[in-house]
Design an enzyme around this catalytic site. Sequence first.
Site, PDB file in Angstrom:
ATOM      1  N   GLU A   1       0.850  -1.068   0.022  1.00 52.88           N
ATOM      2  CA  GLU A   1      -0.016   0.084  -0.115  1.00 52.88           C
ATOM      3  C   GLU A   1       0.862   1.193   0.085  1.00 52.88           C
ATOM      4  O   GLU A   1       0.436   2.265  -0.633  1.00 52.88           O
ATOM      5  CB  GLU A   1      -0.791  -0.068   1.364  1.00 52.88           C
ATOM      6  CG  GLU A   1      -2.120  -1.326   0.985  1.00 52.88           C
ATOM      7  CD  GLU A   1      -3.108  -1.075   2.368  1.00 52.88           C
ATOM      8  OE1 GLU A   1      -2.385  -1.245   3.374  1.00 52.88           O
ATOM      9  OE2 GLU A   1      -4.183  -0.727   2.140  1.00 52.88           O
TER      10      GLU A   1
ATOM     11  N   GLU B   1      -3.694  -9.324   3.704  1.00 53.51           N
ATOM     12  CA  GLU B   1      -4.899  -9.152   4.917  1.00 53.51           C
ATOM     13  C   GLU B   1      -5.908  -9.902   5.025  1.00 53.51           C
ATOM     14  O   GLU B   1      -6.161 -10.459   6.143  1.00 53.51           O
ATOM     15  CB  GLU B   1      -5.282  -7.740   4.823  1.00 53.51           C
ATOM     16  CG  GLU B   1      -4.011  -6.663   5.052  1.00 53.51           C
ATOM     17  CD  GLU B   1      -3.360  -5.973   4.118  1.00 53.51           C
ATOM     18  OE1 GLU B   1      -3.413  -6.822   3.164  1.00 53.51           O
ATOM     19  OE2 GLU B   1      -2.741  -4.940   4.164  1.00 53.51           O
TER      20      GLU B   1
END
Lengths: 649, 649
Positions: free
Chosen positions: A150, A172
């Site tokens: 990210e 995740e």
Amino acid sequence: MADAERKLNNGKSRIDFQADPSKYRHWKLTVGGDVATLLMDVDEKGTLFEGYELKLNSYDLGVDIELADAIERLRFEHPQVKVILLRSGKPRVFCAGANIRMLAGASHAHKVNFCKFTNETRNGIEDASEASGLFTICVINGTAAGGGYELALAADHIMLIDDGSSAVSLPELPLLAVLPGTGGLTRVTDKRKVRRDRADVFCTTEEGIKGKRAVDWRLVDEVVPASKLEEAVAKRAREFAAKSQRPAAAKGIALKPLTRERSADGVEYGTVSVELRAAALASEASGQRGQSQVRAPDTREDGSSARAALASEASGQRGQSQVRAPDTREDGSSARAALASEASGQRGHFKSARAGHSPEPGSSARARLATLTLRGPQAAPPASAEAMVEQGAEFWPLKLARELDDAILDIRANEFDVAAIVFKSSGDPAQVLAYDQFLDANKEHWLAREIRGFWKRVLKRIDLTSRSLVALVEPGSCFAGTLAELVFASDRSYMLIGKRDGDNKPPATLALATVNFGAYPMSNGLSRLASRFLADPTDLDRAKAAAGETLDAEAAERLGLVTFALDDIDWEDEIRVFLEERASFSADGLTGLEANLRFGGPETMESKIFARLTAWQNWIFQRPNAVGEEGALKRYGTGQKPAFDTRRV
Amino acid sequence: MADAERKLNNGKSRIDFQADPSKYRHWKLTVGGDVATLLMDVDEKGTLFEGYELKLNSYDLGVDIELADAIERLRFEHPQVKVILLRSGKPRVFCAGANIRMLAGASHAHKVNFCKFTNETRNGIEDASEASGLFTICVINGTAAGGGYELALAADHIMLIDDGSSAVSLPELPLLAVLPGTGGLTRVTDKRKVRRDRADVFCTTEEGIKGKRAVDWRLVDEVVPASKLEEAVAKRAREFAAKSQRPAAAKGIALKPLTRERSADGVEYGTVSVELRAAALASEASGQRGQSQVRAPDTREDGSSARAALASEASGQRGQSQVRAPDTREDGSSARAALASEASGQRGHFKSARAGHSPEPGSSARARLATLTLRGPQAAPPASAEAMVEQGAEFWPLKLARELDDAILDIRANEFDVAAIVFKSSGDPAQVLAYDQFLDANKEHWLAREIRGFWKRVLKRIDLTSRSLVALVEPGSCFAGTLAELVFASDRSYMLIGKRDGDNKPPATLALATVNFGAYPMSNGLSRLASRFLADPTDLDRAKAAAGETLDAEAAERLGLVTFALDDIDWEDEIRVFLEERASFSADGLTGLEANLRFGGPETMESKIFARLTAWQNWIFQRPNAVGEEGALKRYGTGQKPAFDTRRV
């Protein structure tokens, strides 16, 4: 306390958002000509809280505070830098993302705040590119997992080493049962524009994707063999530098440490005072109930209007199956009176529908208010851009913006009991406007541009702050131009009509300037005034036509610039009752309400991150599959498998 | 069971989304010429669940199912109706909103599903206006509180009786600590475009706003004295009717009851089969753990790639401080093989990165799959529009759309354990395309337009369904034109290359038609293909150029229309492993992931309702201030005040 469940490291009692490059523990910033290298080399022991280690370039909020600081310093202290090379100082790993042990032990409030700040930091990296021509090239030399990828997604260009093993991933969901919440999902769909089914595969594949497929699927911009990496990086840096308009010859200014004096009741900066106090009067804040709990004001048994409709419907026990309409009440409260007098047109300006309805005693035992008073400039603007550079961090608009930013961040992370932030100001509005004109006149100067950009980001941070925002425009205030944005950023604003009895301060005024019509877009892409006047563009035109005028309370109300203009007689009671009532509402309900009402109109990638993505992540951060004792976050790394409730909601 | 905490009324075991006007308990639908009156007169005892009463025109899902049915019937059965007058049959109350006792006792899943359906119904009212010229005028004769006002907000025109007491309000936050979650906040800001500070006042004022201020603040369109109400309503109805293009002389078709045969394993409709089965093979679904819990697949101790990076960082206990890159694993799993062979370009089509990695035994003990098989038409399209009207509800595209809609709603509300919906089809693609061409050729005909509109809404409902969506394009299938939208609505699609061994069915094909390029916009305003090809518009152009062609699996994959094209050899294993793995992930994580990945690109008011508003409401529906034992929803009407945690998050 910054966090209910964890202790801050080194005996600290607050999270501090100020950083000093000479003391960075996690980043190495080196500048060479127009290229800076920002090397992530996280110190495992340098954690913000106790109880975990930052292995493999994983990060906590402390790491991100340094990153945010480094980006700001590159903008102000190194205006000649055109390209940031974002790299890892660890072998075979770029960044493993947010530290899971940290997340597993953090309170809900800290998790939410942590994600908000890291999102703002990544948006800041993109803003440096868009607004300042300071481009970021991310060089991934190993694993970029979760928050690590990210972070890469915030860059203008992502290079991945092609060594058969280095990969990008968003693990995740499969590993931790949470979302890639630092913009990952939104940037995959809206920035990288990865095809949605491929994004689905990518986000459910722990191992991630590497090599040619990572390029084909648009996850990275290029893969480069290890032997050619440095050559390729240098080439890309030259290409991006060639596109930048940053000034090659400019000399930066030093972002000197802020001066802050903290007391039990607040903190004093040079241009900002923060005062903290109980939301209810001391006499009302009785100790009848547990410290962290207050009563809601609205379950009185007298059966008024909307409540009556809902209550008698809900209870089925009161034998009250007919609505009692408001005017059938017999207690003659001023709420009714206000509505009634409004209906008959007797009153030109508003009187709150709830004036006179004081919340019950004890309703705000713990909730607090933070009053931020912003002080206008002490002197006229400098004579030239060079003189502005000379003033550096002492130049009033920059000094105020930095102090305001720090004050907001401090409240967000350390003062969870603050229910509302009240903005006040004091000073000469003409001087404030003079500084705005000075910045307008020098808008091509790199420092003027950076200062405007900093204000844009501070104001966005305020928009995104989960506290009720209130502006009080009082005699002696200076809400003009840039400072007027705080009035428009507020959920409500009150302006006092005329002078106060026995007070010599000049009556409150409001003044608009060019800067209010586009210099400070919200995350929805519109100016605050354009967002305010979505219904009728002629309202915006009217406001534009009034730019430069000194508007008194009634003029400001007529133009729709403040919520309510009030007489001195009503002022104290109205504000007190409003703030007490506000503090008595459900904190979560207000967060959700404000997050919806503040952002009318269009959505952008940035607003999608803070709405769609963040709101879903907040929900997941409450769900047992993630945070329960048997949830994935709690069980991660324990050797025990998480137990999931498989029911889809 | 439809709901974990409440029992359905009258001994029912499922929520049924089919309604029959002759048996409505809560609405009276009367049609006179081009104006219909839809009178809300809720039967207090006619609740969906046991344990509450629907006083004061409050509603539960059962009331809304009738409302949604009435709107659909007006579109199909009464094409001459141009205006709906939405009114209350109760004196002095329009509608008190969602029933609070119902909400207080409902499971989280039911609350979320309830809000989703009521939102879709209100969107449907707006769609009737925009797409069909069927306008709604809402006449408020008393209190319109919470969901009552939100219902009004869906109308084209809101009239409020000016009797000194009738008011509109959104008292959810002050009274119940939740949001007005049925679109209220979004419609206040984005449809009515109420100034944000006024919206803040309105949404925190229990009593609501009435009279002239309600008009000034844009909350209603007009206030009318009681004595002139009927005259004013008739005048507005004439005005709106004059703007409508609905056909004055057309005769409607009857939406006959669906035929459904339910068994333990699913349900059979005329054109749709629903098969329910365990997500894991029976032999794997061992009884080792509690029925509602499964283990996540991803905490194995072998330390692969992304997991290694995260795990060793997280645990700090394993003495594994270096990343083990994927290629250092020695187990030779096909996941690695797939990535490796991809990297070297040996394989033209994809092999899942996880092939061969079966989730652990017992990982999906309860999760189920719903396979929906859609059957193509049995015969060619009718010869004329008149013949289509003659066929009525038996006309294949309408029949299939209604059955598909019911099947999706049934799964959503009654089958929480269904982790994924698998779309299959069987039939002749040429016939499917022939129907699309027939509808194109008759697109000016009111019934063709309504059928296309119905498909648009069904497909949107599928987009918003919180289950993983998978399309399997197999030999003998007919995913062409309209039916191909299901492939593009899916999170992933798999297409089989060539024939199956020992199977005579024709190889799988996919075919695009005009209808795939704009007839069925998603809630983001784009077609599914435009949403799919955000990155590069030439991908969309290539797909357009291929419209009408019969595409085999490899051609479809080349055009980016399916996720993976697979050989017969890989098919069974790939699909099985993917579905088992999917069912083993956190249900909530998937809901959040899919809600983010499905809606790239722009946002509309509609998408904002389902993202920003709904996600925040879902969060609040998990927070103790609302749903805890001392929360406002639980305590409402008990005489006890709620106790709030005042900390802002």
